[in-house]
Design a protein around this motif. Structure first.
Motif, PDB file in Angstrom:
ATOM      1  N   LEU A 138       0.829  -1.206   0.000  1.00 33.26           N
ATOM      2  CA  LEU A 138       0.000   0.000   0.000  1.00 33.26           C
ATOM      3  C   LEU A 138       0.865   1.259   0.000  1.00 33.26           C
ATOM      4  O   LEU A 138       0.517   2.263  -0.630  1.00 33.26           O
ATOM      5  CB  LEU A 138      -0.918  -0.002   1.216  1.00 33.26           C
ATOM      6  N   ALA A 139       1.978   1.198   0.716  1.00 29.22           N
ATOM      7  CA  ALA A 139       2.882   2.352   0.733  1.00 29.22           C
ATOM      8  C   ALA A 139       3.419   2.641  -0.666  1.00 29.22           C
ATOM      9  O   ALA A 139       3.578   3.807  -1.056  1.00 29.22           O
ATOM     10  CB  ALA A 139       4.036   2.101   1.703  1.00 29.22           C
ATOM     11  N   GLY A 140       3.684   1.575  -1.423  1.00 27.68           N
ATOM     12  CA  GLY A 140       4.175   1.760  -2.793  1.00 27.68           C
ATOM     13  C   GLY A 140       3.143   2.391  -3.708  1.00 27.68           C
ATOM     14  O   GLY A 140       3.488   2.963  -4.748  1.00 27.68           O
ATOM     15  N   TYR A 148      -0.434   8.653   3.883  1.00 29.43           N
ATOM     16  CA  TYR A 148      -0.623   7.200   3.929  1.00 29.43           C
ATOM     17  C   TYR A 148      -1.881   6.842   4.715  1.00 29.43           C
ATOM     18  O   TYR A 148      -2.556   5.865   4.405  1.00 29.43           O
ATOM     19  CB  TYR A 148       0.597   6.523   4.553  1.00 29.43           C
ATOM     20  N   LEU A 149      -2.226   7.634   5.721  1.00 27.01           N
ATOM     21  CA  LEU A 149      -3.451   7.375   6.483  1.00 27.01           C
ATOM     22  C   LEU A 149      -4.664   7.369   5.562  1.00 27.01           C
ATOM     23  O   LEU A 149      -5.609   6.599   5.753  1.00 27.01           O
ATOM     24  CB  LEU A 149      -3.632   8.436   7.571  1.00 27.01           C
ATOM     25  N   ASN A 153      -6.541   3.658   3.890  1.00 29.13           N
ATOM     26  CA  ASN A 153      -7.954   3.417   4.165  1.00 29.13           C
ATOM     27  C   ASN A 153      -8.756   3.162   2.906  1.00 29.13           C
ATOM     28  O   ASN A 153      -9.811   2.524   2.966  1.00 29.13           O
ATOM     29  CB  ASN A 153      -8.536   4.601   4.945  1.00 29.13           C
ATOM     30  N   GLU A 154      -8.293   3.661   1.779  1.00 27.22           N
ATOM     31  CA  GLU A 154      -8.969   3.352   0.515  1.00 27.22           C
ATOM     32  C   GLU A 154      -8.900   1.860   0.208  1.00 27.22           C
ATOM     33  O   GLU A 154      -9.738   1.332  -0.533  1.00 27.22           O
ATOM     34  CB  GLU A 154      -8.348   4.157  -0.615  1.00 27.22           C
ATOM     35  N   TYR A 164      -8.264   6.802  11.256  1.00 25.73           N
ATOM     36  CA  TYR A 164      -8.870   7.619  10.197  1.00 25.73           C
ATOM     37  C   TYR A 164     -10.302   7.991  10.550  1.00 25.73           C
ATOM     38  O   TYR A 164     -10.733   9.125  10.325  1.00 25.73           O
ATOM     39  CB  TYR A 164      -8.841   6.844   8.878  1.00 25.73           C
ATOM     40  N   GLN A 165     -11.052   7.050  11.105  1.00 17.55           N
ATOM     41  CA  GLN A 165     -12.467   7.275  11.386  1.00 17.55           C
ATOM     42  C   GLN A 165     -12.692   8.429  12.343  1.00 17.55           C
ATOM     43  O   GLN A 165     -13.715   9.103  12.271  1.00 17.55           O
ATOM     44  CB  GLN A 165     -13.109   5.994  11.945  1.00 17.55           C
TER      45      GLN A 165
END
Length: 374
Positions: A138-140, A148-149, A153-154, A164-165
């Motif tokens: 996901l970081a990539g 990144y937060l 979450n996507e 995030y919520q």
């Protein structure tokens, strides 16, 4: 908003984890152009970058950085950090950025009362403690100008979802905007208990309105305020006025009360700039007392507001650790934010008079000399 050792109004304090005590309300005073609204704007910009207009910039798009203007030195990165609770768990989240990219980002939590890293980031270098392989993937996929937060979450990342919520659910703004009005209208359109609470608050505010009805379409609602008038014989007649024909104070209260009740129901943090705008001081006080009253504020909502209303500088309404000041340093143009507790005022001290006399700073200096000449 961490509570001090002040023993006054202990019943109003809230404890999200059964240990730490927080104040439900924080008032921020200061002269015009002292920078107090920037405290509000900074908090709301942080939210906007997590779940608002700046959360999903296109690749290569500029970030909303506004560096300090009163310096000839190269601009420093903007840094935000916030510590908050969500469902009893403490989180610490922060990031820094410039116009072009996210420079650092980190998220910690305390799931068992002990600090644990969820992720940290320095430009394109990430560190994870759990689910390392998936999060590295996901970081990539996270562009250099995105948090990144947000991107994690996507992809339904369990490690960052709750942090995030909080931004999405719990951080709210009350402004003189259509958004605030829509919260009131939504409650009225639901009817039942939701509408009844709005109408009860309007009756309590003594605005002369007995009911509110909404006609027209969702895009162009026609809001009608219902009044009951009696003639000399005692006969009662119903009249309706468009909300636009009511006083500005009534319109402001009507627009605000819906999102106020929504924040109380959600246990949210409500942020308000110039809370007293166009409203009677007693109405403003009533809205604050709702949040201060633990019997009403059962879900631990919090309120942060700026104001010039010295009538609220009352130690029977607010504790000493709930009153803050913003003052701009004349030489550097930087804003200093500090609490009333730094002055150790007595419990019976007249805070409003002391503030107007300049005892705590954060007031305008009205220069002497002749203001008018022939």
């Amino acid at each position: 908003m961490k509570a001090s050792r002040d023993n006054s109004m202990k019943d109003s304090l809230i404890s999200p984890d059964g240990k730490k005590e927080l104040v439900p309300v924080m008032a921020l005073y200061g002269a015009n152009a002292a920078g107090k609204s920037n405290v509000i704007h900074a908090l709301l910009l942080m939210r906007s970058m997590v779940c608002g207009a700046y959360a999903k910039p296109l690749k290569g798009a500029s970030l909303p950085q506004e560096p300090f203007a009163f310096t000839s030195a190269p601009s420093e990165p903007t840094r935000f950090e916030i510590i908050y609770y969500y469902k009893g768990i403490r989180y610490a989240y922060g990031f820094s950025f410039d116009k072009d990219r996210i420079l650092t980002e980190y998220l910690y939590h305390w799931p068992n009362g002990r600090e644990a890293l969820i992720f940290s980031r320095e430009k394109d270098r990430f560190e994870f403690r759990e689910n390392i392989q998936e999060q590295t993937t996901l970081a990539g996929r996270t562009a250099e100008n995105r948090l990144y937060l947000v991107s994690s979450n996507e992809w339904n990342c369990a490690q960052t979802e709750k942090a995030y919520q909080w931004f999405f659910e719990k951080l709210m703004e009350s402004a003189e905007t259509e958004m605030s009005l829509q919260a009131t209208l939504a409650a009225i359109e639901k009817g039942g208990k939701e509408k009844r609470r709005i109408v009860e608050e309007i009756l309590h505010a003594d605005l002369g309105i007995k009911d509110v009805r909404v006609a027209g379409s969702r895009e162009k609602p026609n809001i009608l305020a219902v009044h009951h008038l009696k003639d000399e014989s005692g006969k009662e007649t119903e009249y309706s006025l468009s909300m636009g024909q009511e006083s500005m104070g009534t319109q402001h209260f009507f627009a605000r009360i819906g999102i106020w009740m929504e924040a109380m129901q959600k246990g949210a943090v409500l942020v308000v700039d110039e809370i007293e705008s166009s409203m009677h001081p007693l109405l403003t006080r009533h809205l604050i007392e709702m949040v201060q009253d633990a019997a009403i504020n059962t879900r631990h909502a919090q309120l942060i507001f700026t104001t010039h209303d010295t009538g609220l500088l009352d130690l029977s309404l607010l504790r000493r650790d709930q009153i803050w000041f913003a003052e701009k340093e004349e030489d550097s143009m930087q804003t200093d934010v500090y609490a009333l507790t730094e002055f150790s005022p007595r419990k019976d001290e007249n805070i409003a008079r002391g503030y107007l006399q300049g005892r705590y700073g954060a007031i305008p200096f009205i220069g002497g000399g002749a203001a008018w000449e022939e």
